[in-house]
Scaffold this motif. Structure first.
Motif, PDB file in Angstrom:
ATOM      1  N   ASP A  11       3.771  21.253  -4.582  1.00  0.00           N
ATOM      2  CA  ASP A  11       3.301  20.778  -5.921  1.00  0.00           C
ATOM      3  C   ASP A  11       1.965  20.122  -5.767  1.00  0.00           C
ATOM      4  N   THR A  12       1.072  20.134  -6.533  1.00  0.00           N
ATOM      5  CA  THR A  12      -0.172  19.266  -6.837  1.00  0.00           C
ATOM      6  C   THR A  12      -0.810  19.139  -5.158  1.00  0.00           C
ATOM      7  N   TYR A  13      -1.031  20.246  -4.552  1.00  0.00           N
ATOM      8  CA  TYR A  13      -1.410  20.252  -3.149  1.00  0.00           C
ATOM      9  C   TYR A  13      -2.827  19.560  -3.163  1.00  0.00           C
ATOM     10  N   LYS A  14      -3.947  19.696  -3.893  1.00  0.00           N
ATOM     11  CA  LYS A  14      -5.115  19.392  -3.948  1.00  0.00           C
ATOM     12  C   LYS A  14      -5.149  17.820  -3.889  1.00  0.00           C
ATOM     13  N   TYR A  15      -4.102  17.034  -4.302  1.00  0.00           N
ATOM     14  CA  TYR A  15      -4.222  15.608  -4.850  1.00  0.00           C
ATOM     15  C   TYR A  15      -3.702  14.785  -3.603  1.00  0.00           C
ATOM     16  N   ASN A  16      -3.292  15.545  -2.572  1.00  0.00           N
ATOM     17  CA  ASN A  16      -2.628  14.568  -1.353  1.00  0.00           C
ATOM     18  C   ASN A  16      -3.667  14.470  -0.040  1.00  0.00           C
ATOM     19  N   ASP A  17      -3.379  13.408   0.584  1.00  0.00           N
ATOM     20  CA  ASP A  17      -4.221  13.079   1.874  1.00  0.00           C
ATOM     21  C   ASP A  17      -4.137  14.290   2.730  1.00  0.00           C
ATOM     22  N   GLY A  20      -6.341   8.574  -7.297  1.00  0.00           N
ATOM     23  CA  GLY A  20      -5.975   8.276  -8.755  1.00  0.00           C
ATOM     24  C   GLY A  20      -4.831   8.908  -9.208  1.00  0.00           C
ATOM     25  N   TRP A  21      -4.292   8.430 -10.142  1.00  0.00           N
ATOM     26  CA  TRP A  21      -2.874   8.933 -10.521  1.00  0.00           C
ATOM     27  C   TRP A  21      -2.730  10.328 -11.247  1.00  0.00           C
ATOM     28  N   PHE A  22      -1.631  10.714 -11.138  1.00  0.00           N
ATOM     29  CA  PHE A  22      -1.688  12.130 -11.998  1.00  0.00           C
ATOM     30  C   PHE A  22      -1.342  11.900 -13.657  1.00  0.00           C
ATOM     31  N   THR A  23      -0.472  10.847 -13.703  1.00  0.00           N
ATOM     32  CA  THR A  23      -0.218  10.323 -14.939  1.00  0.00           C
ATOM     33  C   THR A  23       0.171   9.005 -14.746  1.00  0.00           C
ATOM     34  N   PRO A  24       0.148   7.944 -16.003  1.00  0.00           N
ATOM     35  CA  PRO A  24       0.544   6.571 -15.670  1.00  0.00           C
ATOM     36  C   PRO A  24       1.953   6.573 -15.349  1.00  0.00           C
ATOM     37  N   PHE A  25       2.973   7.401 -15.568  1.00  0.00           N
ATOM     38  CA  PHE A  25       4.357   7.295 -15.154  1.00  0.00           C
ATOM     39  C   PHE A  25       4.465   7.870 -13.891  1.00  0.00           C
ATOM     40  N   LEU A  26       3.540   8.492 -13.101  1.00  0.00           N
ATOM     41  CA  LEU A  26       3.818   9.029 -11.677  1.00  0.00           C
ATOM     42  C   LEU A  26       3.034   8.318 -10.801  1.00  0.00           C
ATOM     43  N   PRO A  27       3.544   7.314 -10.199  1.00  0.00           N
ATOM     44  CA  PRO A  27       3.033   6.462  -9.083  1.00  0.00           C
ATOM     45  C   PRO A  27       2.358   7.186  -7.974  1.00  0.00           C
ATOM     46  N   ASP A  28       1.272   7.372  -7.499  1.00  0.00           N
ATOM     47  CA  ASP A  28       0.447   8.202  -6.594  1.00  0.00           C
ATOM     48  C   ASP A  28       0.940   7.536  -5.128  1.00  0.00           C
ATOM     49  N   LEU A  29       1.439   8.180  -4.451  1.00  0.00           N
ATOM     50  CA  LEU A  29       1.854   7.964  -2.951  1.00  0.00           C
ATOM     51  C   LEU A  29       0.846   7.699  -1.978  1.00  0.00           C
ATOM     52  N   ASN A  30       0.759   6.748  -1.179  1.00  0.00           N
ATOM     53  CA  ASN A  30      -0.549   6.635  -0.140  1.00  0.00           C
ATOM     54  C   ASN A  30       0.062   7.042   1.145  1.00  0.00           C
ATOM     55  N   GLN A  31      -0.128   8.366   1.469  1.00  0.00           N
ATOM     56  CA  GLN A  31       0.236   8.919   2.360  1.00  0.00           C
ATOM     57  C   GLN A  31      -0.519   8.497   3.684  1.00  0.00           C
ATOM     58  N   ARG A  32      -1.345   7.536   3.583  1.00  0.00           N
ATOM     59  CA  ARG A  32      -1.901   7.062   4.952  1.00  0.00           C
ATOM     60  C   ARG A  32      -1.254   5.821   5.499  1.00  0.00           C
ATOM     61  N   ASN A  33      -0.228   5.603   4.567  1.00  0.00           N
ATOM     62  CA  ASN A  33       0.889   4.454   5.189  1.00  0.00           C
ATOM     63  C   ASN A  33       1.798   5.323   6.162  1.00  0.00           C
ATOM     64  N   ASP A  85       0.732  -1.279   0.180  1.00  0.00           N
ATOM     65  CA  ASP A  85       0.055  -0.151   0.168  1.00  0.00           C
ATOM     66  C   ASP A  85       1.001   1.288   0.072  1.00  0.00           C
ATOM     67  N   TRP A  86       2.164   1.255  -0.471  1.00  0.00           N
ATOM     68  CA  TRP A  86       3.151   2.494  -0.351  1.00  0.00           C
ATOM     69  C   TRP A  86       2.461   3.320  -1.408  1.00  0.00           C
ATOM     70  N   PHE A  87       1.891   2.881  -2.584  1.00  0.00           N
ATOM     71  CA  PHE A  87       1.324   3.639  -3.684  1.00  0.00           C
ATOM     72  C   PHE A  87      -0.144   3.127  -3.693  1.00  0.00           C
ATOM     73  N   ASN A  88      -0.894   3.990  -4.190  1.00  0.00           N
ATOM     74  CA  ASN A  88      -2.323   3.926  -4.175  1.00  0.00           C
ATOM     75  C   ASN A  88      -2.529   2.983  -5.561  1.00  0.00           C
ATOM     76  N   GLN A  89      -3.174   1.849  -5.409  1.00  0.00           N
ATOM     77  CA  GLN A  89      -3.318   0.719  -6.407  1.00  0.00           C
ATOM     78  C   GLN A  89      -4.585   0.810  -7.020  1.00  0.00           C
ATOM     79  N   TRP A  90      -4.716   0.462  -8.204  1.00  0.00           N
ATOM     80  CA  TRP A  90      -5.992   0.262  -8.807  1.00  0.00           C
ATOM     81  C   TRP A  90      -5.881  -0.948  -9.687  1.00  0.00           C
ATOM     82  N   PRO A  91      -7.235  -1.763 -10.035  1.00  0.00           N
ATOM     83  CA  PRO A  91      -7.280  -2.755 -10.668  1.00  0.00           C
ATOM     84  C   PRO A  91      -6.823  -2.614 -12.419  1.00  0.00           C
ATOM     85  N   ALA A  92      -6.922  -1.285 -12.527  1.00  0.00           N
ATOM     86  CA  ALA A  92      -6.380  -0.848 -14.051  1.00  0.00           C
ATOM     87  C   ALA A  92      -6.003   0.826 -14.115  1.00  0.00           C
TER      88      ALA A  92
END
Ligand code: CA
Length: 628
Positions: free
Chosen positions: A343-349, A304-317, A270-277
């Motif tokens: 950066d991208t403040y509104k996307y963070n936990d 959700g991720w910002f782009t496919p090559f920018l894995p989204d960090l799960n800051q609840r970990n 759960d280090w990164f936010n995971q989605w089935p696709a």
């Protein structure tokens, strides 16, 4: 960071490494992060990330006066261990040994607890400051020997390609601090300088792009070699502080590059936010403050991720949250930072953001933090900063980038005057400032690395250029300028944002002109530079513009008037946005003008000896310092 671009769904979802690494190699320690710490910090706890083959299978011990290893955490990936330490306030600086034991073998790694430097840090940024935003790769190349390295994933540098690295660096910035200071700049904000050792990324169907902008971190604890590394950064920070200037670092908590070492060997599932696709963020921040929002919508915006090559960090970990927070403190202490742009403040936990801000503010009570929340109205903007609204969530962020001012100022310049449009947009925007705890802490701007350039947006109209910059430097908030705007760099983001990130003319060997020098600035460019300089220096020397009150009047007939005033000074800023000259009767401003009989226009030093009627030529702005 760039905004959402629609082609992303075409790119296939990057498979997240399912099997966590298992190796047969003997345990080893390759990394300990933070890479060092300090004694005498207010926070007496520290969580070390220890990484290496089977590092998580070892038993750890530390024997150093004042330091206690309270707990060792194992996580799903055996290559990681997390060590909870306490550091007593009386602990002396020095080097401790971290000893790991497994299967009868023992190994040890030195870890330094430094004494804190006396260098100024955490000074904060406020409305007495003027921030200059630049991209180090595109500003000036002070060291052509570090432009590219064969042992990095992207081995290219070429000023002829807008998408590749150009070789600009921190030495180049150092060499132009005189220029920035001459312009009246007090604070430097650079797009990130942390290592982006990544392969070219498919930023659009037809182009591969380098991480020249710096937002794709691959190793938090390295400053990119192509910018000169940590040594050059420390040198630049010292040089700024010696000049009485300040340094802001650009943080990215939301994501990392898919070339980040930690994405390649993930600590936990759960280090990164995971989605089935592959799932993109909705980019709909409304779901965060909307009292009627669905939980699934909030989830999509944040996870959700910002782009496919920018894995989204799960800051609840909690381990990741500690990792990011400690890195922010480590960077502040190592590079003597005075402020953070996020950066991208509104996307963070949201809880993570508050915790991180609080941790920075606890160590550095004057620290200034201003996030990027690209929103369109004051309520949305207020949600992400300290505010006066009863939202379900109370942000503790001191400041924020003022996207609402940005939109309003541009509309005010582009639209014809009407009930809600033209300069009424600016008036209406300031009229809603009651939503913020402190509107003076909003960082105002007219363009940045993600927008079309200011001059192009206003149709290259120099009269409008003067109006917008005058508002920026005399109204409330902390003004910031994007590199090159002062010498009329222009362009739309067409075909891509690389067009608004061109090289500063004079910063590179193949630059045809040198606009760092007065001799290189011709005609309007010289006028533009001198206008910014005049306003910035006036602002710097005029406390009324830092801490004075703002009073604005309802715009009439395309004329917009506001005052900045305190016990010592009253300044009248009048804009005629119309195509005809206006004769402005000042009797309706008597609340502020009573007792004043003359004024000096600080833009051209003209003295007005009769203030009853002021003539405002078509499309002009005046900054009148009133006198008895
Ligand atoms: Ca270079």
């Amino acid at each position: 960071m760039i905004r959402f671009i629609g082609w992303l769904c075409l790119v296939s979802y990057i498979t997240v490494a399912g099997a966590l690494a298992q190796t047969g190699a003997p345990p080893a320690i390759q990394r300990i992060e933070p890479t060092n710490w300090w004694v005498g910090m207010k926070q007496t706890t520290l969580q070390l990330l220890v990484y290496g083959p089977q590092a998580g299978t070892m038993t750890y011990s530390i024997n150093y006066p004042g330091v206690q290893l309270v707990k060792t955490h194992q996580v799903e990936n055996p290559n990681y261990a997390f060590l909870d330490l306490t550091i007593a306030p009386t602990t002396k600086a020095g080097t401790l040994q971290i000893v790991g034991k497994a299967a009868g073998k023992s190994l040890s790694r030195a870890y330094e607890l430094k004494a804190r430097s006396r260098e100024p840090k955490g000074q904060g940024v406020n409305s007495a400051d003027f921030i200059y935003l630049l991209m180090p790769d595109r500003f000036a190349n002070g060291n052509p020997s570090n432009d590219k390295f064969d042992d990095m994933l992207d081995k290219q540098a070429d000023t002829k390609s807008p998408y590749l690295r150009h070789g600009g660096d921190l030495q180049g910035v150092m060499e132009h601090l005189d220029y920035l200071q001459e312009l009246g700049v007090t604070t430097l904000w650079m797009t990130p300088v942390i290592e982006n050792d990544e392969a070219l990324k498919q930023e659009a169907p037809d182009r591969m792009q380098a991480g020249y902008h710096g937002y794709h971190f691959t190793d938090h604890y390295r400053i990119d070699r192509r910018f000169g590394g940590a040594d050059a950064y420390v040198k630049l920070s010292k040089a700024l502080h010696q000049r009485g200037m300040k340094l802001v670092q650009d943080a990215v908590y939301n994501h990392v590059s898919n070339d980040h070492w930690m994405f390649k060997d993930q600590p936990t599932k759960d280090w990164f936010n995971q989605w089935p696709a592959y799932t993109s963020s909705s980019h709909k921040e409304q779901s965060l403050y909307d009292p009627y929002a669905a939980e699934s919508d909030r989830n999509l915006q944040l996870n959700g991720w910002f782009t496919p090559f920018l894995p989204d960090l799960n800051q609840r970990n909690p381990f990741l949250a500690n990792y990011l927070i400690q890195h922010a403190i480590w960077s502040t202490e190592t590079f003597n930072l005075d402020g953070w742009r996020v950066d991208t403040y509104k996307y963070n936990d949201l809880d993570f953001l508050n915790r991180c801000n609080q941790a920075l503010l606890r160590e550095y009570p004057n620290m200034f933090i201003f996030g990027e929340s690209w929103v369109g109205n004051p309520v949305a903007q207020a949600f992400f900063v300290k505010n006066n609204i009863k939202f379900d969530f109370a942000s503790n962020q001191p400041g924020g980038l003022d996207f609402v001012f940005f939109g309003a100022a541009l509309d005010a310049l582009k639209q014809n005057f009407s009930w809600d449009d033209g300069v009424n947009r600016l008036y209406n925007t300031f009229a809603q400032d009651a939503v913020y705890a402190d509107p003076m802490k909003l960082v105002t701007f007219l363009d940045n690395h993600d927008t079309d350039r200011y001059l192009s947006m206003i149709g290259e109209d120099f009269n409008k250029y003067k109006m917008g910059l005058t508002w920026l430097l005399t109204a409330r908030g902390i003004p910031s300028i994007y590199y090159g705007t002062e010498v009329l760099m222009k362009n739309f983001k067409n075909p891509s944002d690389a067009e608004v990130r061109r090289d500063f003319p004079g910063g590179f060997k193949d630059s045809p002109e040198n606009k760092f020098l007065a001799s290189g600035r011709a005609g309007k460019e010289a006028d533009a530079f001198n206008l910014v300089k005049k306003l910035a220096i006036y602002r710097k020397n005029t406390p009324t513009l830092h801490s004075g009150k703002l009073m604005q009047y309802v715009p009439q007939d395309g004329v917009y008037v506001y005052f900045r005033y305190d016990a010592n000074k009253t300044i009248l800023i009048a804009t005629n946005s119309m195509d005809q000259e206006k004769s402005m009767e000042t009797s309706r401003f008597s609340e502020r003008m009573k007792g004043y009989s003359q004024a000096r226009n600080i833009l051209n030093d003209e003295v007005l000896r009769d203030l009853k009627t002021i003539k405002l030529p078509a499309k002009t702005v005046m900054v009148l310092e009133l006198a008895k």
